[in-house]
Scaffold this motif. Structure first.
Motif, mmCIF file in Angstrom:
data_model
loop_
_atom_site.group_PDB
_atom_site.id
_atom_site.type_symbol
_atom_site.label_atom_id
_atom_site.label_comp_id
_atom_site.label_asym_id
_atom_site.label_seq_id
_atom_site.Cartn_x
_atom_site.Cartn_y
_atom_site.Cartn_z
ATOM 1 N N UNK A 284 8.010 7.142 -1.285
ATOM 2 C CA UNK A 284 7.516 6.666 -2.581
ATOM 3 C C UNK A 284 6.475 5.569 -2.405
ATOM 4 N N UNK A 285 6.651 4.742 -1.373
ATOM 5 C CA UNK A 285 5.664 3.704 -1.099
ATOM 6 C C UNK A 285 4.352 4.340 -0.638
ATOM 7 N N UNK A 286 4.460 5.354 0.232
ATOM 8 C CA UNK A 286 3.266 6.067 0.662
ATOM 9 C C UNK A 286 2.584 6.780 -0.486
ATOM 10 N N UNK A 287 3.394 7.310 -1.431
ATOM 11 C CA UNK A 287 2.851 8.026 -2.582
ATOM 12 C C UNK A 287 2.018 7.112 -3.470
ATOM 13 N N UNK A 288 2.425 5.850 -3.585
ATOM 14 C CA UNK A 288 1.624 4.898 -4.369
ATOM 15 C C UNK A 288 0.216 4.797 -3.817
ATOM 16 N N UNK A 289 0.110 4.739 -2.489
ATOM 17 C CA UNK A 289 -1.208 4.655 -1.869
ATOM 18 C C UNK A 289 -2.046 5.891 -2.136
ATOM 19 N N UNK A 290 -1.392 7.053 -2.082
ATOM 20 C CA UNK A 290 -2.115 8.305 -2.349
ATOM 21 C C UNK A 290 -2.606 8.343 -3.787
ATOM 22 N N UNK A 291 -1.748 7.964 -4.713
ATOM 23 C CA UNK A 291 -2.097 8.035 -6.136
ATOM 24 C C UNK A 291 -3.188 7.035 -6.505
ATOM 25 N N UNK A 292 -3.141 5.833 -5.933
ATOM 26 C CA UNK A 292 -4.167 4.863 -6.293
ATOM 27 C C UNK A 292 -5.509 5.268 -5.688
ATOM 28 N N UNK A 293 -5.497 5.892 -4.518
ATOM 29 C CA UNK A 293 -6.750 6.385 -3.946
ATOM 30 C C UNK A 293 -7.361 7.455 -4.848
ATOM 31 N N UNK A 294 -6.528 8.345 -5.354
ATOM 32 C CA UNK A 294 -7.024 9.385 -6.252
ATOM 33 C C UNK A 294 -7.594 8.777 -7.526
ATOM 34 N N UNK A 295 -6.935 7.736 -8.040
ATOM 35 C CA UNK A 295 -7.423 7.091 -9.254
ATOM 36 C C UNK A 295 -8.757 6.395 -8.991
ATOM 37 N N UNK A 296 -8.864 5.721 -7.875
ATOM 38 C CA UNK A 296 -10.120 5.054 -7.527
ATOM 39 C C UNK A 296 -11.251 6.070 -7.430
ATOM 40 N N UNK A 297 -10.985 7.177 -6.763
ATOM 41 C CA UNK A 297 -12.028 8.191 -6.548
ATOM 42 C C UNK A 297 -12.388 8.936 -7.824
#
Length: 459
Positions: free
Chosen positions: A254-267
Motif C-alpha cells: 500500500x505504501x508502494x501504491x501511493x508512490x505509483x498513484x501520485x506519479x500517475x497524478x503528476x503525469x
C-alpha cells in the motif's frame, strides 16, 4: 517528606494512551508491575481518530503488539485478518478500545488528563543531590484541577500529532498563519466528509510525505466530480520523482501504491506543482490566502487567490512539559541523540532503521524514556512495530531483565528504496534497509554521520 521512596509502592507513569502507550501498559501488566496511563484526549487513540479516515499502509500484523495480543486473546478477542489494512479508526475501535477495556488496564487509565509538567521531587533540573533516589512527580490537569502523581519511572509516548510544523520553510510560526486557522488543515483532511469545504475551491497542499500524497489523491478524486476544483502542490524536493518511493519494490504494497498513484497524478497534469519552492510568507487577502516564496533560481514567486491550505509538513515533539527533566536530544532532529544518525532525513531516506531499545533510548534522567513517534523527534518515518519493540525493551529493563532488554524481537518490511546523502556524495542501493538483517543505507547507520572514511556508502 523527601527521602528514599518505596519503588514497589509507585507505578510507572505512561504519558499518552495511543498504540505505543497501551503496548507499554500491556508489557508492564505481564510483568506484574503497577502503571498508570495518562491520556489527554477523551478516548484512547484520540490522535489516531483525527485521521481515522486514512487507511494505513502497514497491515494488521505490524500494528498489534505481541503482549497486548496475548492479553486480548486470553480474554476471547479475535485478531483481525493480519494481511488487511486498517484505517486509523479501525485500529482504535478493533484493537485499542478492546485493549483499554480489559479490566486490569481500564482501571489504570485516566482520560482527559493532560500532563503539564514532569519533575523529580524537591529537585529542579539544576539540582543533582540525591536525584536518583526521589520519585518523579507528574503535574496533571484533569477535571479543572491540577493533580500531582508520583511515579518510579516515566514512559513518554505522547506522540507529535498535536504539535504540527508551520507553513514557513524556516519552521517559524507567524501571527498571519494563526489568523488563517479556519482556512488551514494540518495533517490529512477528510475530503469526502468535508466535500463542501473543498469543492470548486483552490487548495494548496504543502509537503512531500505520505500525508500530503493522501490529501492530493483525495482532492484529485473530488476534482473529477467538481471540475472547478484547482490543486497546487508545493514541496522542497529538487526533483518530483524523489517522492515516489520504492513503488513495486516496497515491502508494504500500500505504501508502494501511493508512490505509483501520485506519479500517475503528476503525469496527468491535473495539479500545479512548484518544486523546489521555499515559502517565506503567508498572508490573508480579502478572504483568500496569499503565499510568497522563493524558487530554485532565487526569484520570488507569489501564489494568490488560495481558498484553502493543507499543511502536511510533519510534526515536532512537544518537550515544554519536560523542562525540569534532564533529557538529551539531538540539536537538529530532536530525537534522542543516539537515534539521530539512524533517522536524520538530511543523511538518508530509509523507511526503517536497525533495531534499538532501552540502551539507545536512555536519557540522563534515570528511568525516564521517550518512545514511539516522539522518540523520532522531527524525523518523518516511523512504524508502530518499532514503537512496540521500544517499549518491550524498556519494560524489560525497568523490571530487571537486563539481558531481555538487549534482545531484538523485531522484523519489519523492506522499503524498496534507500538513499544516503553526505556532502556531494549520494547513493541508491538495492540492499534493503531492514531491522531483520541489521543493515541500513550504509551497512552501519552511524557511519553516515560519525565515521564516513571512504566517501562511499553503498558497497
Amino acid at each position: 517528606m523527601m527521602g528514599q521512596f518505596d519503588k514497589n509502592a509507585l507505578p510507572v507513569a505512561i504519558i499518552g494512551g495511543g498504540p505505543v502507550g497501551l503496548a507499554a501498559a500491556a508489557h508492564l501488566l505481564k510483568k506484574g508491575e503497577k502503571f498508570i496511563v495518562l491520556e489527554a484526549g477523551d478516548s484512547v487513540g484520540s490522535s489516531m481518530l483525527e485521521w481515522g479516515h486514512v487507511r494505513m499502509f502497514s497491515p494488521w500484523q505490524y500494528n498489534i503488539d505481541k503482549a497486548a495480543k496475548e492479553l486480548l486473546e486470553n480474554a476471547g478477542w479475535t485478531s483481525p485478518d493480519e494481511e488487511a489494512l486498517p484505517t486509523g479508526r479501525e485500529l482504535v475501535e478493533k484493537y485499542l478500545l478492546p485493549l483499554s477495556n480489559l479490566p486490569e488496564i481500564k482501571e489504570q487509565i485516566m482520560l482527559q488528563a493532560k500532563v503539564v509538567g514532569v519533575a523529580k521531587e524537591a529537585h529542579d533540573k539544576l539540582k543533582t543531590g540525591k536525584r536518583d533516589t526521589v520519585p518523579f512527580q507528574l503535574y496533571v490537569e484533569a477535571n479543572g484541577d491540577t493533580t500531582v502523581i508520583e511515579a518510579k519511572a516515566v514512559i513518554d509516548s505522547s506522540g507529535t500529532w498535536t504539535n504540527p510544523n508551520p507553513i514557513l520553510s524556516n519552521g517559524i510560526w507567524t501571527n498571519a498563519e494563526r489568523q488563517l486557522h479556519n482556512q488551514i488543515h494540518y495533517g490529512i483532511p477528510n475530503v469526502v466528509q468535508l466535500e463542501n469545504r473543498y469543492q470548486n475551491k483552490t487548495t494548496l497542499v504543502i509537503g512531500s510525505g505520505h500525508s500530503a500524497i493522501n490529501a492530493l489523491l483525495d482532492l484529485a478524486t473530488l476534482q473529477q466530480k467538481y471540475s472547478d476544483t484547482k490543486i497546487y502542490w508545493v514541496l522542497r524536493k529538487k526533483q518530483i520523482h524523489e517522492v515516489y518511493g520504492g513503488q513495486e519494490n516496497d515491502g508494504l504494497a500500500a505504501r508502494g501504491e501511493l508512490g505509483i498513484r501520485i506519479q500517475q497524478l503528476v503525469e496527468s497534469g491535473r495539479i500545479n506543482i512548484l518544486t523546489p519552492f521555499h515559502i517565506n510568507g503567508v498572508y490573508p487577502t480579502n478572504d483568500k490566502i496569499t503565499v510568497v516564496g522563493e524558487e530554485l533560481n532565487g526569484e520570488e514567486f507569489t501564489i494568490g487567490d488560495i481558498d484553502e491550505m493543507v499543511v502536511s509538513t510533519g510534526f515536532r515533539p512537544d518537550t515544554s512539559f519536560l523542562n525540569e527533566i534532564r533529557i538529551n536530544l539531538d540539536s537538529a532532529v530532536e530525537s534522542i541523540d543516539t537515534l539521530a544518525p539512524l533517522i536524520d532525513p538530511n543523511i538518508h531516506s530509509c523507511g526503517t532503521v536497525r533495531p534499538h531499545g532501552e540502551q539507545e533510548l536512555r536519557h540522563p534522567e534515570k528511568n525516564f524514556y521517550i518512545v514511539g513517534m516522539k522518540s523520532y523527534g522531527r524525523a518523518p518515518t516511523f512504524l508502530l512495530a518499532t514503537g512496540y519493540e521500544q517499549v518491550r525493551s524498556v519494560v524489560a529493563y525497568l523490571t530487571g531483565d537486563v539481558e531481555g532488554a538487549k534482545e531484538v524481537h523485531l522484523e519489519l518490511p523492506e522499503t524498496g528504496v534507500c538513499s544516503v546523502n553526505l556532502a556531494s556524495n549520494s547513493c541508491d542501493s538495492d540492499i534493503p534497509a531492514t531491522e531483520t538483517n541489521d543493515r541500513s543505507c550504509c551497512g552501519s547507520p552511524v557511519l553516515a554521520r560519525l565515521e564516513m572514511k571512504n566517501n562511499s556508502c553503498c558497497e
